[in-house]
Scaffold this motif. Sequence first.
Motif, PDB file in Angstrom:
ATOM      1  N   ASP A   1       0.829  -1.207   0.000  1.00  0.00           N
ATOM      2  CA  ASP A   1       0.000   0.000   0.000  1.00  0.00           C
ATOM      3  C   ASP A   1       0.860   1.253   0.000  1.00  0.00           C
ATOM      4  OD1 ASP A   1      -2.397   1.496   0.115  1.00  0.00           O
ATOM      5  OD2 ASP A   1      -2.176   1.716   2.285  1.00  0.00           O
TER       6      ASP A   1
ATOM      7  N   PHE B   1     -23.021   7.433   2.555  1.00  0.00           N
ATOM      8  CA  PHE B   1     -24.416   7.497   2.130  1.00  0.00           C
ATOM      9  C   PHE B   1     -25.211   6.279   2.605  1.00  0.00           C
ATOM     10  CE2 PHE B   1     -21.960   6.627  -1.913  1.00  0.00           C
ATOM     11  CZ  PHE B   1     -22.144   5.252  -1.922  1.00  0.00           C
TER      12      PHE B   1
ATOM     13  N   VAL C   1       3.775   0.375  -5.813  1.00  0.00           N
ATOM     14  CA  VAL C   1       4.093  -0.522  -6.931  1.00  0.00           C
ATOM     15  C   VAL C   1       4.206   0.341  -8.186  1.00  0.00           C
ATOM     16  CG1 VAL C   1       3.292  -2.448  -8.341  1.00  0.00           C
ATOM     17  CG2 VAL C   1       2.931  -2.472  -5.861  1.00  0.00           C
TER      18      VAL C   1
ATOM     19  N   ALA D   1     -17.008  -0.842  -5.974  1.00  0.00           N
ATOM     20  CA  ALA D   1     -16.294   0.329  -5.441  1.00  0.00           C
ATOM     21  C   ALA D   1     -16.957   0.859  -4.184  1.00  0.00           C
ATOM     22  CB  ALA D   1     -16.227   1.430  -6.491  1.00  0.00           C
TER      23      ALA D   1
HETATM   24  C1  FAD Z   1     -16.342  11.453  -2.435  1.00  0.00           C
HETATM   25  C2  FAD Z   1     -16.600   9.996  -2.319  1.00  0.00           C
HETATM   26  C3  FAD Z   1     -17.599   9.522  -1.467  1.00  0.00           C
HETATM   27  C4  FAD Z   1     -17.839   8.147  -1.352  1.00  0.00           C
HETATM   28  N1  FAD Z   1     -18.804   7.717  -0.496  1.00  0.00           N
HETATM   29  C5  FAD Z   1     -19.012   6.380  -0.333  1.00  0.00           C
HETATM   30  C6  FAD Z   1     -19.961   5.886   0.628  1.00  0.00           C
HETATM   31  O1  FAD Z   1     -20.649   6.652   1.279  1.00  0.00           O
HETATM   32  N2  FAD Z   1     -20.084   4.549   0.788  1.00  0.00           N
HETATM   33  C7  FAD Z   1     -19.338   3.659   0.067  1.00  0.00           C
HETATM   34  O2  FAD Z   1     -19.467   2.454   0.268  1.00  0.00           O
HETATM   35  N3  FAD Z   1     -18.474   4.100  -0.878  1.00  0.00           N
HETATM   36  C8  FAD Z   1     -18.284   5.426  -1.085  1.00  0.00           C
HETATM   37  N4  FAD Z   1     -17.349   5.866  -2.012  1.00  0.00           N
HETATM   38  C9  FAD Z   1     -16.719   4.901  -2.908  1.00  0.00           C
HETATM   39  C10 FAD Z   1     -15.585   4.057  -2.335  1.00  0.00           C
HETATM   40  O3  FAD Z   1     -16.031   3.355  -1.195  1.00  0.00           O
HETATM   41  C11 FAD Z   1     -14.315   4.814  -1.994  1.00  0.00           C
HETATM   42  O4  FAD Z   1     -13.871   5.492  -3.138  1.00  0.00           O
HETATM   43  C12 FAD Z   1     -13.181   3.903  -1.489  1.00  0.00           C
HETATM   44  O5  FAD Z   1     -12.118   4.690  -1.036  1.00  0.00           O
HETATM   45  C13 FAD Z   1     -12.677   2.922  -2.554  1.00  0.00           C
HETATM   46  O6  FAD Z   1     -11.821   1.978  -1.915  1.00  0.00           O
HETATM   47  P1  FAD Z   1     -10.631   1.253  -2.695  1.00  0.00           P
HETATM   48  O7  FAD Z   1      -9.998   0.336  -1.721  1.00  0.00           O
HETATM   49  O8  FAD Z   1     -11.149   0.694  -3.963  1.00  0.00           O
HETATM   50  O9  FAD Z   1      -9.650   2.446  -3.101  1.00  0.00           O
HETATM   51  P2  FAD Z   1      -8.799   3.438  -2.161  1.00  0.00           P
HETATM   52  O10 FAD Z   1      -9.502   3.766  -0.896  1.00  0.00           O
HETATM   53  O11 FAD Z   1      -8.385   4.548  -3.053  1.00  0.00           O
HETATM   54  O12 FAD Z   1      -7.543   2.548  -1.771  1.00  0.00           O
HETATM   55  C14 FAD Z   1      -6.561   2.225  -2.728  1.00  0.00           C
HETATM   56  C15 FAD Z   1      -5.224   2.145  -2.008  1.00  0.00           C
HETATM   57  O13 FAD Z   1      -4.255   1.752  -2.981  1.00  0.00           O
HETATM   58  C16 FAD Z   1      -3.128   2.568  -2.848  1.00  0.00           C
HETATM   59  N5  FAD Z   1      -2.426   2.609  -4.130  1.00  0.00           N
HETATM   60  C17 FAD Z   1      -2.776   3.252  -5.270  1.00  0.00           C
HETATM   61  N6  FAD Z   1      -1.867   3.019  -6.243  1.00  0.00           N
HETATM   62  C18 FAD Z   1      -0.926   2.216  -5.692  1.00  0.00           C
HETATM   63  C19 FAD Z   1       0.276   1.626  -6.190  1.00  0.00           C
HETATM   64  N7  FAD Z   1       0.687   1.803  -7.441  1.00  0.00           N
HETATM   65  N8  FAD Z   1       1.025   0.868  -5.338  1.00  0.00           N
HETATM   66  C20 FAD Z   1       0.622   0.655  -4.055  1.00  0.00           C
HETATM   67  N9  FAD Z   1      -0.512   1.186  -3.549  1.00  0.00           N
HETATM   68  C21 FAD Z   1      -1.276   1.961  -4.362  1.00  0.00           C
HETATM   69  C22 FAD Z   1      -3.666   3.917  -2.421  1.00  0.00           C
HETATM   70  O14 FAD Z   1      -2.671   4.705  -1.823  1.00  0.00           O
HETATM   71  C23 FAD Z   1      -4.760   3.472  -1.454  1.00  0.00           C
HETATM   72  O15 FAD Z   1      -4.274   3.305  -0.139  1.00  0.00           O
HETATM   73  C24 FAD Z   1     -17.096   7.225  -2.134  1.00  0.00           C
HETATM   74  C25 FAD Z   1     -16.117   7.722  -3.005  1.00  0.00           C
HETATM   75  C26 FAD Z   1     -15.876   9.080  -3.093  1.00  0.00           C
HETATM   76  C27 FAD Z   1     -14.826   9.569  -4.044  1.00  0.00           C
END
Ligand code: FAD
Length: 352
Positions: free
Chosen positions: A33, A52, A100, A331
């Motif tokens: 991460d 939400f 990565v 997502a």
């Molecule tokens: C404004 C907003 C509101 C939202 N509200 C909700 C909600 O109310 N309820 C809900 O369920 N969802 C919601 N979402 C959607 C979703 O839950 C979130 O976007 C969530 O953060 C997605 O999780 P993830 O693990 O896919 O990505 P992320 O939380 O972005 O985690 C990805 C991780 O990978 C790491 N990473 C990235 N590239 C690399 C790399 N090359 N090498 C190593 N590490 C890397 C990042 O640093 C990060 O730690 C919302 C999204 C947004 C933008």
Amino acid sequence: MTTTDVVVIGGGQAGLAAGYHLRRQNLDFVVLDAQSTAGGAWQHTWNSLRLFSPAAFSSLPGRLMPPEPGQEYPGAAHVVGYLSDYEQRYGLPVHRPVTVRSVHRDGTRLRAETDAGHWSARAVVSATGTWWRPFLPAVPGQETFTGRQLHTTGYRRPSDFAGQHVVVVGGGNSGAQITADLSGHGGIDLTWVTQRPPRLLADDIDGRALFDAATARRRALDEGLTDTGGVASLGDIVAVPPVRTARDAGLLKAQPMFTALTEDGVEWPDGTRARAASVIWCTGFRPALSHLAPLGLRGRRGHIATRGTRATDEPRLHLLGYGDWTGPASATLIGVGRPARDAAREIAALLG
Ligand SMILES: Cc1cc2nc3c(=O)[nH]c(=O)nc-3n(C[C@H](O)[C@H](O)[C@H](O)COP(=O)(O)OP(=O)(O)OC[C@H]3O[C@@H](n4cnc5c(N)ncnc54)[C@H](O)[C@@H]3O)c2cc1C
């Protein structure tokens, strides 16, 4: 070079859900991460952001999110606490900060090259989210505008804009919520601009109903039935309490999209202008997939073709999170569990 069965790239909610299910399959894995601390993108959102859905409907596999005292819809800091507790509780092997840089084919294995050494694995789960790739449309005059332009990712609190003319662009959840956040703050002259008239969901529709709609759509498509339209058929904006408050106070009135930026504001086709010291672009995200470029898999709109979570042209690679194209509601907190389980099962079967 360190060897393991599976490298999970990204330690946000999607990466942790993958880890939970890989553990249940008795596979050896690491989660790499880029962040210094747990919580993925939730660590970087604006201060007043609330989920939400209620806590119980925002849980990862195995452990219910506890409610945030006094709040029906938990805030981002509460989610960070939950994710941090989740990875500790399950003893997930998260290495951070490790970025990565690229993933390569290496005979029968895949090699993840990072800023902290290389990992060789038999399969890779990419769970890097979208927050790290903000999308801003190209608009004429952007280079002449002398004010501040920022994306959703750069917005934190209304007091940063005290006394300013501010234009918020975007008719999705971020645009509506940031507009609501700013509109409650005296001394800000606010213009909200959307490409089409904002479509608020009914007040009783929250993340639970969105999850059901996304699941029903995926089922219909899988069974060759008519596309139900999914979440988009219901509207664009969840009427979370702050959005409702702003709407009821008559503060959520949107203007059509402007066509150019001027030196000190924005301009519509009929010559009307609005001043702006800041333009906040709430115009969405793209999947953060540049580390996979060496695999040569990029398809339409920057996505990678998948069947479920598995990359169609690279069976050792799974994609998790990002959007409905990697599983219904993949997502979201509540939605990522099932595709994570399926990915882990497929990987276990592949690795024998
Ligand atoms: C404004 C907003 C509101 C939202 N509200 C909700 C909600 O109310 N309820 C809900 O369920 N969802 C919601 N979402 C959607 C979703 O839950 C979130 O976007 C969530 O953060 C997605 O999780 P993830 O693990 O896919 O990505 P992320 O939380 O972005 O985690 C990805 C991780 O990978 C790491 N990473 C990235 N590239 C690399 C790399 N090359 N090498 C190593 N590490 C890397 C990042 O640093 C990060 O730690 C919302 C999204 C947004 C933008």
